[in-house]
Design a protein around this motif. Structure first.
Motif, PDB file in Angstrom:
ATOM      1  N   ILE A 157       0.151 -73.411 -36.466  1.00  0.00           N
ATOM      2  CA  ILE A 157      -1.412 -72.704 -36.674  1.00  0.00           C
ATOM      3  C   ILE A 157      -1.496 -72.220 -38.198  1.00  0.00           C
ATOM      4  N   PHE A 158      -0.483 -71.263 -38.314  1.00  0.00           N
ATOM      5  CA  PHE A 158      -0.424 -70.544 -39.813  1.00  0.00           C
ATOM      6  C   PHE A 158      -0.229 -71.607 -40.717  1.00  0.00           C
ATOM      7  N   GLY A 159       0.543 -72.668 -40.540  1.00  0.00           N
ATOM      8  CA  GLY A 159       1.074 -73.474 -41.542  1.00  0.00           C
ATOM      9  C   GLY A 159      -0.386 -74.529 -41.963  1.00  0.00           C
ATOM     10  N   VAL A 160      -1.058 -74.989 -41.208  1.00  0.00           N
ATOM     11  CA  VAL A 160      -2.027 -75.947 -41.209  1.00  0.00           C
ATOM     12  C   VAL A 160      -3.344 -75.213 -41.729  1.00  0.00           C
ATOM     13  N   LEU A 161      -3.643 -73.884 -41.062  1.00  0.00           N
ATOM     14  CA  LEU A 161      -4.671 -73.461 -41.336  1.00  0.00           C
ATOM     15  C   LEU A 161      -4.735 -72.142 -42.540  1.00  0.00           C
ATOM     16  N   ARG A 162      -3.406 -71.669 -42.638  1.00  0.00           N
ATOM     17  CA  ARG A 162      -3.306 -70.784 -43.640  1.00  0.00           C
ATOM     18  C   ARG A 162      -3.902 -69.294 -43.248  1.00  0.00           C
ATOM     19  N   ALA A 163      -3.867 -69.347 -41.930  1.00  0.00           N
ATOM     20  CA  ALA A 163      -4.571 -67.933 -41.445  1.00  0.00           C
ATOM     21  C   ALA A 163      -3.727 -67.754 -40.169  1.00  0.00           C
ATOM     22  N   ALA A 164      -3.674 -66.521 -39.777  1.00  0.00           N
ATOM     23  CA  ALA A 164      -2.997 -65.873 -38.789  1.00  0.00           C
ATOM     24  C   ALA A 164      -3.913 -65.837 -37.585  1.00  0.00           C
ATOM     25  N   GLN A 165      -3.309 -66.488 -36.476  1.00  0.00           N
ATOM     26  CA  GLN A 165      -4.222 -66.466 -35.373  1.00  0.00           C
ATOM     27  C   GLN A 165      -3.956 -65.482 -34.461  1.00  0.00           C
ATOM     28  N   PHE A 166      -4.698 -64.213 -34.602  1.00  0.00           N
ATOM     29  CA  PHE A 166      -4.225 -62.965 -33.728  1.00  0.00           C
ATOM     30  C   PHE A 166      -4.467 -63.162 -32.321  1.00  0.00           C
ATOM     31  N   ALA A 167      -5.368 -64.197 -31.943  1.00  0.00           N
ATOM     32  CA  ALA A 167      -5.776 -64.217 -30.288  1.00  0.00           C
ATOM     33  C   ALA A 167      -4.798 -65.105 -29.836  1.00  0.00           C
ATOM     34  N   HIS A 168      -3.608 -65.581 -30.432  1.00  0.00           N
ATOM     35  CA  HIS A 168      -2.693 -66.402 -30.035  1.00  0.00           C
ATOM     36  C   HIS A 168      -1.918 -66.108 -28.562  1.00  0.00           C
ATOM     37  N   GLY A 169      -1.718 -64.810 -28.676  1.00  0.00           N
ATOM     38  CA  GLY A 169      -1.275 -64.137 -27.464  1.00  0.00           C
ATOM     39  C   GLY A 169      -2.154 -64.207 -26.171  1.00  0.00           C
ATOM     40  N   GLU A 170      -3.449 -64.206 -26.568  1.00  0.00           N
ATOM     41  CA  GLU A 170      -4.589 -64.224 -25.683  1.00  0.00           C
ATOM     42  C   GLU A 170      -4.622 -65.733 -25.039  1.00  0.00           C
ATOM     43  N   VAL A 171      -4.286 -66.674 -26.060  1.00  0.00           N
ATOM     44  CA  VAL A 171      -4.464 -68.026 -25.289  1.00  0.00           C
ATOM     45  C   VAL A 171      -3.198 -68.135 -24.323  1.00  0.00           C
ATOM     46  N   TYR A 172      -2.109 -67.653 -24.549  1.00  0.00           N
ATOM     47  CA  TYR A 172      -1.066 -67.467 -23.656  1.00  0.00           C
ATOM     48  C   TYR A 172      -1.393 -66.827 -22.462  1.00  0.00           C
ATOM     49  N   MET A 173      -2.146 -65.547 -22.463  1.00  0.00           N
ATOM     50  CA  MET A 173      -2.522 -64.800 -21.255  1.00  0.00           C
ATOM     51  C   MET A 173      -3.586 -65.631 -20.457  1.00  0.00           C
ATOM     52  N   VAL A 174      -4.570 -65.990 -21.313  1.00  0.00           N
ATOM     53  CA  VAL A 174      -5.654 -66.881 -20.376  1.00  0.00           C
ATOM     54  C   VAL A 174      -5.096 -68.056 -19.761  1.00  0.00           C
ATOM     55  N   VAL A 175      -4.483 -68.812 -20.384  1.00  0.00           N
ATOM     56  CA  VAL A 175      -3.777 -70.104 -19.731  1.00  0.00           C
ATOM     57  C   VAL A 175      -3.008 -69.751 -18.487  1.00  0.00           C
ATOM     58  N   ALA A 176      -2.198 -68.615 -18.542  1.00  0.00           N
ATOM     59  CA  ALA A 176      -1.459 -68.158 -17.456  1.00  0.00           C
ATOM     60  C   ALA A 176      -2.400 -67.768 -16.317  1.00  0.00           C
ATOM     61  N   PHE A 177      -3.498 -67.006 -16.610  1.00  0.00           N
ATOM     62  CA  PHE A 177      -4.509 -66.933 -15.472  1.00  0.00           C
ATOM     63  C   PHE A 177      -5.110 -67.977 -14.892  1.00  0.00           C
ATOM     64  N   LEU A 178      -5.478 -68.965 -15.849  1.00  0.00           N
ATOM     65  CA  LEU A 178      -6.129 -70.226 -15.423  1.00  0.00           C
ATOM     66  C   LEU A 178      -5.105 -70.918 -14.437  1.00  0.00           C
ATOM     67  N   VAL A 179      -3.809 -70.966 -14.910  1.00  0.00           N
ATOM     68  CA  VAL A 179      -2.965 -71.985 -13.922  1.00  0.00           C
ATOM     69  C   VAL A 179      -2.833 -71.023 -12.709  1.00  0.00           C
ATOM     70  N   LEU A 180      -2.586 -69.787 -12.777  1.00  0.00           N
ATOM     71  CA  LEU A 180      -2.502 -68.964 -11.701  1.00  0.00           C
ATOM     72  C   LEU A 180      -3.693 -69.476 -10.430  1.00  0.00           C
ATOM     73  N   ALA A 181      -5.029 -69.487 -11.228  1.00  0.00           N
ATOM     74  CA  ALA A 181      -5.987 -69.917 -10.293  1.00  0.00           C
ATOM     75  C   ALA A 181      -6.161 -71.179  -9.593  1.00  0.00           C
ATOM     76  N   VAL A 182      -5.318 -72.086 -10.566  1.00  0.00           N
ATOM     77  CA  VAL A 182      -5.436 -73.497  -9.861  1.00  0.00           C
ATOM     78  C   VAL A 182      -4.243 -73.934  -9.075  1.00  0.00           C
ATOM     79  N   LEU A 183      -3.121 -73.057  -9.306  1.00  0.00           N
ATOM     80  CA  LEU A 183      -1.967 -73.134  -8.573  1.00  0.00           C
ATOM     81  C   LEU A 183      -2.145 -73.310  -7.066  1.00  0.00           C
ATOM     82  N   PRO A 184      -2.749 -72.740  -6.334  1.00  0.00           N
ATOM     83  CA  PRO A 184      -3.099 -72.802  -4.814  1.00  0.00           C
ATOM     84  C   PRO A 184      -3.178 -74.454  -4.590  1.00  0.00           C
ATOM     85  N   TRP A 185      -3.840 -75.154  -5.478  1.00  0.00           N
ATOM     86  CA  TRP A 185      -4.230 -76.673  -5.330  1.00  0.00           C
ATOM     87  C   TRP A 185      -3.075 -77.536  -5.652  1.00  0.00           C
TER      88      TRP A 185
END
Lengths: 258, 375, 298
Positions: free
Chosen positions: C30-58
């Motif tokens: 992302i940094f390479g292409v946009l030349r900007a640091a994505q400080f919410a990158h870790g939150e993508v990681y966190m949000v996805v983990a929560f979303l997957v946890l939510a759908v895991l029972p299915w």
């Protein structure tokens, strides 16, 4: 020259940078198979003209037509699909990518079969590039990089090729090679618009030329006639000065913004 | 020259503020309510403990108020969040202590936060009742404004060492401890008692707060040949450590500090924490009644922290009843408490204002719940 | 130190290092292409983990197939999150000063953390996959299958990405956009689209890392992204900013280094030693351990 509509027609093209008119209502044309040169001092608006045609800088006023169709609102990345490709100033090869990757990117708008054919053509034209196909482009010499930049543009099989200062920063021997190549492409029928500070060389290969001065066309005509004109000789060909060096007339106006 | 008057004005303002601050405790005595601050981690990953504090205190206040309060005065609970952070604890304590309507404070979850806040309560003359922080040093500093109803960690840790080494005969012990005041002191008491009982510490492993990956520590445990592991941890760390160790194939017996006691421990731990053993102080006669009321109100099992908070409110109410509702009166009243019947059993403060405890119950996680266990 | 212990430590270091590598790779892309640091990158990681946890029972408990399904789902969630962020945060600020996207992604980071804490609570949430479980023998050591699988995933995915970036036209276009977007446009590359794709891929990598770390620790929590960002950023620095191979190598090195410091010095010094060395590294070799000199375009 040609009786039909020109392949590339530029009408009243104006380019502005923050209110400063770098290019001021210029009009010119390029016919099928022609090689036309834009010459002029540093800051005369030559590069801006090419960049506006290629869609990299916005057209403030006027229009650019390719085979009758306006490019004015066409985004830059669509323009190669329409058949017009710019070889940018300073070569701008993708240094960390291989020579082959650079060429494949040149053929980005084309089908895999067309790319394969294009690659064959470019390798035939530049055997050197074939030898170095898997090498990082940044490791090539300046001349080789210029060949790659032109080869990359040819991969798109353009109807019109724009060249921005292809001789800039190259050793005299290499400059000769570049112009030999332009002659050869011209002979093959490639339509080209050439921007050069080396007016002597440019006028030697071009069919026609336009002289830009502070964003306006101040002279135009057959290249040979312009090369013979006293004013062009005085201002752009360095007559009366050290004639071995390609000279720029001192720009009377401020440099164009880039 | 011209700046000098300004400097005098500033100094006067500061003095005025100080005077106002000192004078304030007296005002509260006239109020018709007894306002108690409950402070702890209300947000963040220890928020469960803060919630336990609040609920326990609320429940006690409601029950006391329903019985006509303290001589007609109602007890009001106000909560404050110190985010379990020492800096924040000090600034929240300042806020509480300078609020003249508050006559007593209770809480700050960890020993570190209590230490940060203690001097502020003292200088503002507001009694603090500690309800969880377990470092013995807290009540050994001669700060006469600080009381503690919960047990010190030497008691629980030493009882655990006696259980593991003397009763169960497990001699090779690994200990993991949180590298904070809490963990380090508890480790010290536990280790000393294990050695006194003839046991051997085969692994002595600290870990930093917020550790989530215990891989390297677990590899050490795997190769330490321990018969038993003792954790000086809070529930989050304990759950992760036990779960990751079991995933890594470690087979041993697990014992923990009483600090893990929380429904979260079994909820997050699931099958991994089955069989884990911990202890808590023995329950008083009214514990069951309080637990029942708690279940009815919150549909949840009360943790010991609920009971500590509940008992702290009982103690403050008793002090107010006997001595009056000013800050000074409550402090004096607390100091005089002897054998007060609370949810924890008869409450007596020793000369250091530390509640006296003598016996412990052992608990084992069985079927997803802490259940009484006989060694 | 015995061989089984050493193998155990290596596998642990490579597993957590693999997670760092995926985070770093996405961040670097992302940094390479946009030349900007994505400080919410870790939150993508966190949000996805929560979303997957939510759908895991299915998800059906189909062993390795469930694991694969979890990875693919995480990649898709991550890609969607990434595209939303690119369109919502980066694209509108394309012409703004460089500081603008930094500020707004920091804002997004705080927002997402608090949103998840508000919706799901700030406590730990159990995250358990049916597969992989148990241990397997590697030479004289017995190591958790989970760690081997995580390490494997963290090797296979960057390898696939490498092939995609070097062997396909879209991959070349992404690299060209990273090197010189204007010239890429002259070649007919729609750089707005390639940035979007790069952002989607980078965020998909973060999403995958999020579920892997969830499985590794057995829990997910609302502040997990902060650690991910810090470690991913550290790995990027070790590998050389903007260098994708370096990002992966940097992540693995960081993971190994942490485990060995924790094992042979003390867990209480791990972060202090790692970050001190990082500062030294930045001073001595700003291009990173793996990287060449920073290309002029940076």
């Amino acid at each position: 020259m040609s009786q039909s509509a020109p392949l590339l027609a530029v009408n009243d093209l104006t380019v502005t940078y923050g209110g400063i008119r770098a290019v001021d209502r210029i009009s010119f044309s390029l016919n099928e198979g022609e090689l036309v040169a834009l010459i002029g001092a540093n800051g005369a608006g030559k590069s801006s003209t090419l960049r506006a045609i290629a869609g990299i800088v916005p057209i403030a006023e006027g229009d650019v037509r390719l085979a009758g169709e306006s490019l004015r609102t066409v985004p830059a990345h669509e323009i190669p699909r329409r058949g017009l490709v710019l070889v940018p100033e300073g070569r701008r090869v993708f240094g960390e990518l291989t020579v082959l990757d650079n060429l494949y990117l040149g053929g980005y708008t084309r089908s895999p079969e067309e790319r394969a054919a294009g690659l064959e053509r470019v390798f035939a034209l530049f055997p050197r590039l074939k030898e170095r196909a898997s090498q990082a482009a940044g490791t090539l010499s300046g001349g080789e990089q210029q060949m790659l930049a032109i080869g990359r543009a040819l991969m798109a099989n353009p109807r019109v090729l724009l060249l921005d200062e292809p001789s800039l920063g190259l050793a005299p021997v290499v400059v000769e090679q570049v112009f030999d190549l332009l002659r050869r492409l011209h002979a093959e029928g490639v339509s080209m618009l050439l921007v050069e500070q080396n007016a002597r060389m440019a006028l030697a290969v071009a069919d026609r030329a336009y002289v830009l001065q502070t964003g306006r066309i101040v002279m135009s005509g057959a290249a040979a006639e312009l090369a013979a004109s006293d004013e062009v000789r005085a201002r752009y060909l360095g007559a009366g000065r050290l004639s071995t060096v390609p000279l720029d007339a001192p720009a009377p106006e401020p440099e164009e913004a880039r | 020259m011209s700046r000098r008057p300004l400097r005098w004005v500033s100094a006067l303002v500061v003095i005025a503020l100080l005077v106002a601050g000192c004078g304030s405790p007296g005002n509260a005595a006239d109020s018709d309510e007894i306002k108690i601050a409950v402070v702890g981690p209300m947000t963040g990953d220890a928020a469960q403990y803060g919630e336990d504090f609040t609920r326990g205190a609320q429940l006690a206040a409601e029950q006391i108020n329903a019985a006509d309060g303290v001589d007609g005065k109602k007890i009001t609970i106000v909560t404050f969040d110190d985010r379990n952070d020492t800096t924040e604890a000090a600034s929240v304590a300042q806020k509480i202590a300078t609020d003249s309507s508050i006559v007593a404070s209770m809480g700050h979850f960890t020993s570190s936060t209590v230490y940060a806040a203690m001097p502020i309560y003292k200088s503002n003359q507001l009694p603090l009742v500690v309800i969880s922080a377990s470092d013995p040093g807290i009540t050994e500093q001669g700060n006469e404004w600080v009381f503690r109803v919960s047990p010190t960690n030497n008691l629980g840790a030493e009882a655990m060492a006696d259980l593991i080494v003397s009763k169960l005969g497990l001699k090779k012990i690994a200990i993991f401890y949180l590298n904070t005041d809490f963990g380090k002191t508890e480790r010290g008491f536990f280790t000393a008692r294990v050695q006194a009982n003839g046991g051997e510490i085969v692994l002595d492993e600290p870990y930093q707060p917020d550790t989530k990956d215990f891989s390297s520590s677990i590899i050490k445990l795997k190769n330490a040949g321990a018969d038993a592991v003792y954790l000086s941890s809070y529930y989050n760390d304990a759950v992760l450590l036990i779960r990751q160790a079991k995933d890594a194939g470690v087979q041993t017996r697990w014992f923990t500090s009483a600090a893990v006691l929380s429904p979260q421990f079994t909820e997050i731990g699931g099958e991994a924490v089955e069989g884990v053993i911990t202890n808590r102080i023995s329950q008083g006669d009214s514990w069951d009644a309080v637990a029942e009321a708690y279940r009815a109100k919150y549909n949840d099992e009360p943790s010991p922290f609920v009971i500590y908070a509940y008992s702290a409110v009982q103690a403050v109410a008793e002090a107010a009843k006997n001595e009056g509702t000013s800050r000074q009166a409550i402090r004096d009243g607390l100091a005089k408490i002897q054998g007060l019947e609370t949810a924890l059993g008869p409450l007596t403060f020793d000369e250091n204002r530390q509640a006296v405890y003598e016996s412990f119950d052992y608990l084992e996680v069985r079927d997803g719940q802490f259940q009484l266990w006989q060694p | 130190m015995t061989l089984p212990v050493l193998i155990d430590q290596l596998v642990s270091g490579l597993a957590i290092g693999g997670v760092y590598a995926l985070v770093a790779l996405g961040f670097a892309l992302i940094f390479g292409v946009l030349r900007a640091a994505q400080f919410a990158h870790g939150e993508v990681y966190m949000v996805v983990a929560f979303l997957v946890l939510a759908v895991l029972p299915w998800f059906p408990a189909l062993g390795p197939l469930q694991f694969l399904l979890v990875i693919v789902t995480a990649a898709i969630f991550g890609a969607i999150a990434g595209m939303l962020i690119e369109r919502g945060v980066f694209r509108p600020l394309a012409d703004a000063p460089h500081i603008a996207p930094i500020i707004s992604t920091i804002g997004l980071m705080i927002l997402l953390q608090n949103l998840v804490a508000y919706l799901k609570g700030s406590e730990l949430h159990r995250f358990a996959l049916a597969w992989p479980q148990g241990n397997v023998s590697v030479g004289p050591a017995s190591v958790p299958v989970l760690k081997l699988v995580i390490f494997g995933t963290a090797l296979v995915i960057p390898a696939l990405l490498q092939v995609a970036l070097t062997r396909t036209q879209l991959g070349r276009a992404i690299r060209a956009t990273a090197i010189d977007a204007e010239t890429a446009r002259l070649m007919g590359v729609n750089t707005a689209r390639t940035s979007l794709v790069a952002f989607a891929i980078g965020s998909a990598l973060a999403g995958i890392a999020g579920v892997l770390v969830g499985a590794l620790y057995g829990v997910v929590y609302s502040t997990m992204g902060v650690t991910a960002l810090v470690k991913g950023y550290a790995a990027t620095i070790i590998g050389g900013v903007g260098n994708l191979v370096g990002a992966v190598a940097g992540g693995l090195l960081l993971g190994l280094f942490e485990v060995f410091v924790a094992s042979y010095v003390s867990p209480r010094w791990t972060d202090a030693i790692v970050y001190t060395l990082l500062i030294v590294l930045l001073a001595l070799r700003p291009q990173g351990l793996v990287g060449r000199a920073i290309p002029e375009k940076l």
